[in-house]
Design a protein around this motif. Structure first.
Motif, PDB file in Angstrom:
ATOM      1  N   PHE A  50      -3.322  -7.781   3.341  1.00 17.21           N
ATOM      2  CA  PHE A  50      -3.980  -6.415   2.891  1.00 17.21           C
ATOM      3  C   PHE A  50      -5.053  -6.403   4.002  1.00 17.21           C
ATOM      4  O   PHE A  50      -4.435  -5.021   3.774  1.00 17.21           O
ATOM      5  CB  PHE A  50      -5.020  -7.071   1.699  1.00 17.21           C
ATOM      6  CG  PHE A  50      -3.890  -7.525   0.707  1.00 17.21           C
ATOM      7  CD1 PHE A  50      -3.581  -6.905  -0.559  1.00 17.21           C
ATOM      8  CD2 PHE A  50      -3.368  -8.529  -0.032  1.00 17.21           C
ATOM      9  CE1 PHE A  50      -2.331  -6.423  -1.231  1.00 17.21           C
ATOM     10  CE2 PHE A  50      -2.842  -9.060  -1.455  1.00 17.21           C
ATOM     11  CZ  PHE A  50      -2.224  -7.583  -1.819  1.00 17.21           C
ATOM     12  N   ARG A  55       0.223  -3.468   1.705  1.00 16.81           N
ATOM     13  CA  ARG A  55      -0.095  -2.824   0.254  1.00 16.81           C
ATOM     14  C   ARG A  55       1.044  -3.402  -1.090  1.00 16.81           C
ATOM     15  O   ARG A  55       1.633  -3.625  -0.804  1.00 16.81           O
ATOM     16  CB  ARG A  55      -0.132  -1.033   0.042  1.00 16.81           C
ATOM     17  CG  ARG A  55      -1.157  -0.348   0.846  1.00 16.81           C
ATOM     18  CD  ARG A  55      -2.680  -1.227  -0.049  1.00 16.81           C
ATOM     19  NE  ARG A  55      -3.811  -0.257   0.838  1.00 16.81           N
ATOM     20  CZ  ARG A  55      -4.549  -1.715   1.288  1.00 16.81           C
ATOM     21  NH1 ARG A  55      -4.086  -2.609   1.698  1.00 16.81           N
ATOM     22  NH2 ARG A  55      -6.190  -0.691   2.126  1.00 16.81           N
ATOM     23  N   GLU A  57       1.643  -2.693  -5.751  1.00 15.53           N
ATOM     24  CA  GLU A  57       1.265  -1.984  -6.428  1.00 15.53           C
ATOM     25  C   GLU A  57       0.180  -3.501  -7.960  1.00 15.53           C
ATOM     26  O   GLU A  57       0.257  -3.300  -9.025  1.00 15.53           O
ATOM     27  CB  GLU A  57       2.165  -1.104  -7.772  1.00 15.53           C
ATOM     28  CG  GLU A  57       2.305  -0.077  -6.968  1.00 15.53           C
ATOM     29  CD  GLU A  57       2.985   0.411  -5.938  1.00 15.53           C
ATOM     30  OE1 GLU A  57       3.412   0.822  -5.208  1.00 15.53           O
ATOM     31  OE2 GLU A  57       4.274  -0.603  -5.971  1.00 15.53           O
TER      32      GLU A  57
END
Length: 255
Positions: A50, A55, A57
């Protein structure tokens, strides 16, 4: 499952148990609204991912791991944070999970149907449309429920740790579903109650509580404002989803 042609949500799995991790990977691969972006056996390795710009969701996250626990990782995640679904063998972490505002809390072994239910909460969050404006008249405004609910005025007795606790429901801001628990959120306390949101909704004797989301019931008397599809209730924000918008608006007008 929903066949709407929406872009799959990128999902990351973190679990130090290889069998559990592979089971979650198969569940993600079976779900047509998810795509597996990465899978890690270690929270430290995932945090580096990260911080390097990775990234996602959705984050499926084990809690008990060496070096860095799942709860510790959530606190360290850079913004924008993914929707976090905790996966653990122990139900005792439910209150800690709620404090971190995770989206759902799964207890192992996780069945595929329960997995899909958690993912539905995620997709609902990402796909929720803007909610209608507030009507002009609306202003600022580990336990079980006993089978024989006793109410008096705005008070309700709830069984907690074997004892009946009197709760003034004017102090309850909202009620949130969290896995197999429900959390009654007040200004000062969070009471964890066993059971489903539906069962509690059916037994609440107070008309000023209304369902606004598959995971939330709110106290209309405590709603302060609405922006887009979010209600402002004290320091909290609660989403309003499409299936509940019309009834919510009608109940506000009736206040």
């Amino acid at each position: 499952m929903n066949s709407t042609a929406a872009a799959p949500l990128a999902c990351i799995i973190i679990d130090d148990n290889e069998i559990n991790r592979l089971t979650l990977e198969r569940s993600v691969q079976r779900h047509d609204q998810l795509t597996l972006a990465a899978s890690f056996p270690d929270a430290v390795e995932a945090l580096a991912y990260f911080h390097a710009g990775g990234r996602a969701e959705v984050l499926l996250l084990d809690i008990e791991m060496p070096h860095l626990s799942g709860l510790e990782l959530v606190k360290l995640l850079p913004d924008p944070k993914p929707a976090v679904i905790l996966v653990t063998t122990h139900a005792s972490f439910a209150v800690d999970a709620f404090e971190l505002r995770v989206l759902d809390y799964l207890v192992k072994p996780v069945g595929y149907a329960r997995f899909c239910q958690a993912i539905a909460r995620v997709t609902e969050q990402y796909q929720a449309p803007a909610a209608p404006a507030l009507p002009a008249a609306a202003g600022p405004a580990s336990a079980t429920l006993p089978t024989d609910i006793s109410a008096s005025g705005t008070d309700l007795f709830v069984k907690i740790n074997g004892k009946l606790l009197r709760i003034n429901f004017e102090d309850v801001l909202f009620i949130e579903a969290l896995s197999t628990y429900v959390v009654l959120v007040t200004d000062k306390h969070k009471h964890v109650v066993g059971g489903t949101l539906k069962s509690i909704e059916e037994r609440l004797p107070f008309r000023h509580f209304v369902r606004v989301h598959r995971s939330y019931i709110v106290n209309l008397h405590r709603v302060e404002a609405m922006a887009d599809n979010l209600l402002k209730i004290g320091p909290h924000e609660v989403p309003v989803s499409r299936p509940y918008q019309e009834e919510f608006a009608q109940r506000l007008r009736a206040l």
